[in-house]
Design a protein around this motif. Structure first.
Motif, PDB file in Angstrom:
ATOM      1  N   PHE A  14      66.520  45.876  19.680  1.00  0.00           N
ATOM      2  CA  PHE A  14      66.907  46.377  21.000  1.00  0.00           C
ATOM      3  C   PHE A  14      68.421  46.293  21.204  1.00  0.00           C
ATOM      4  CE2 PHE A  14      67.968  45.510  25.446  1.00  0.00           C
ATOM      5  CZ  PHE A  14      67.560  46.711  26.019  1.00  0.00           C
ATOM      6  N   LEU A  15      69.004  45.122  20.933  1.00  0.00           N
ATOM      7  CA  LEU A  15      70.439  44.951  21.153  1.00  0.00           C
ATOM      8  C   LEU A  15      71.268  45.897  20.288  1.00  0.00           C
ATOM      9  CD1 LEU A  15      70.932  41.097  21.510  1.00  0.00           C
ATOM     10  CD2 LEU A  15      71.316  42.843  23.239  1.00  0.00           C
ATOM     11  N   SER A  16      70.931  45.995  19.020  1.00  0.00           N
ATOM     12  CA  SER A  16      71.719  46.850  18.135  1.00  0.00           C
ATOM     13  C   SER A  16      71.589  48.315  18.536  1.00  0.00           C
ATOM     14  CB  SER A  16      71.328  46.643  16.675  1.00  0.00           C
ATOM     15  OG  SER A  16      69.965  46.934  16.475  1.00  0.00           O
ATOM     16  N   THR A  17      70.389  48.750  18.847  1.00  0.00           N
ATOM     17  CA  THR A  17      70.190  50.143  19.257  1.00  0.00           C
ATOM     18  C   THR A  17      70.915  50.436  20.563  1.00  0.00           C
ATOM     19  OG1 THR A  17      68.033  50.175  18.177  1.00  0.00           O
ATOM     20  CG2 THR A  17      68.453  51.894  19.808  1.00  0.00           C
ATOM     21  N   PHE A  18      70.748  49.573  21.546  1.00  0.00           N
ATOM     22  CA  PHE A  18      71.366  49.773  22.851  1.00  0.00           C
ATOM     23  C   PHE A  18      72.886  49.794  22.753  1.00  0.00           C
ATOM     24  CE2 PHE A  18      73.232  47.866  26.701  1.00  0.00           C
ATOM     25  CZ  PHE A  18      72.876  48.827  27.625  1.00  0.00           C
ATOM     26  N   MET A  19      73.473  48.835  22.026  1.00  0.00           N
ATOM     27  CA  MET A  19      74.929  48.745  21.959  1.00  0.00           C
ATOM     28  C   MET A  19      75.542  49.940  21.224  1.00  0.00           C
ATOM     29  SD  MET A  19      75.420  44.672  21.357  1.00  0.00           S
ATOM     30  CE  MET A  19      77.200  44.729  21.341  1.00  0.00           C
ATOM     31  N   VAL A  20      74.929  50.350  20.126  1.00  0.00           N
ATOM     32  CA  VAL A  20      75.480  51.474  19.355  1.00  0.00           C
ATOM     33  C   VAL A  20      75.303  52.782  20.125  1.00  0.00           C
ATOM     34  CG1 VAL A  20      75.249  52.811  17.237  1.00  0.00           C
ATOM     35  CG2 VAL A  20      75.229  50.323  17.144  1.00  0.00           C
ATOM     36  N   MET A  21      74.154  52.972  20.770  1.00  0.00           N
ATOM     37  CA  MET A  21      73.958  54.196  21.554  1.00  0.00           C
ATOM     38  C   MET A  21      74.947  54.259  22.717  1.00  0.00           C
ATOM     39  SD  MET A  21      69.837  54.763  21.600  1.00  0.00           S
ATOM     40  CE  MET A  21      69.948  56.054  22.797  1.00  0.00           C
TER      41      MET A  21
END
Length: 167
Positions: free
Chosen positions: A143-150
């Protein structure tokens, strides 16, 4: 040629009118040079994917540029729509950011699991709680990696798109 020189940093070697063999040989030469220097140098090849398929396949990262990305399957790592070629530096910047985010999330996950494992081994945590917390670790990292990169990608590309007339 002038438009491409404006996209890439100063000192970038941009070659035109090369045969497929010349392109492939040049990529081989760059990779051999990086091995001799004993440092990590990545070779990025951008081409149309037709007469440079060999060079795209041999490079560390091969990006094919096409007008119709849905009907095109070159031997490359990525396909970039021709109209977005000017955004290549921003795409690369987002990729570097994504790599940093993933390394940070991996460090968080390893730390979280070492702490959790230490507590579980000492008997201070029930197996049921450990079984619940373990997948939460994975879900949190995804969740964190997807949210931050998006979020970073949208912000960066929106800025570039809004100011594209300045390029």
């Amino acid at each position: 040629k002038i438009a491409l020189e404006a996209i890439f940093p100063k000192g970038t070697n941009i070659l035109f009118h090369q045969s497929p063999v010349d392109k492939s040989t040049y990529v081989d030469k760059l990779r051999a040079t990086s091995d001799e220097r004993r440092r990590s140098v990545s070779v990025l090849m951008v081409g149309d994917g037709l007469n440079d398929a060999g060079a795209l396949g041999k490079s560390d990262v091969g990006i094919a540029v096409s007008e119709d990305i849905f009907r095109f399957t070159p031997s490359s790592d990525a396909i970039l729509e021709a109209s977005t070629l000017l955004m290549l530096p921003q795409f690369l910047r987002i990729s570097r950011y994504a790599k940093t985010v993933l390394k940070t999330c991996l460090a968080f996950s390893v730390s979280y699991n070492i702490i959790g494992l230490s507590i579980a081994i000492s008997g201070q945590m029930s197996p049921l709680v450990a079984a619940i917390l373990m997948p939460i670790s994975s879900i949190t990292v995804v969740f964190l990696s997807t949210f931050m990169v998006m979020r970073k990608g949208r912000k960066t590309l929106k800025f570039v798109w809004d100011h594209a007339h300045l390029l």
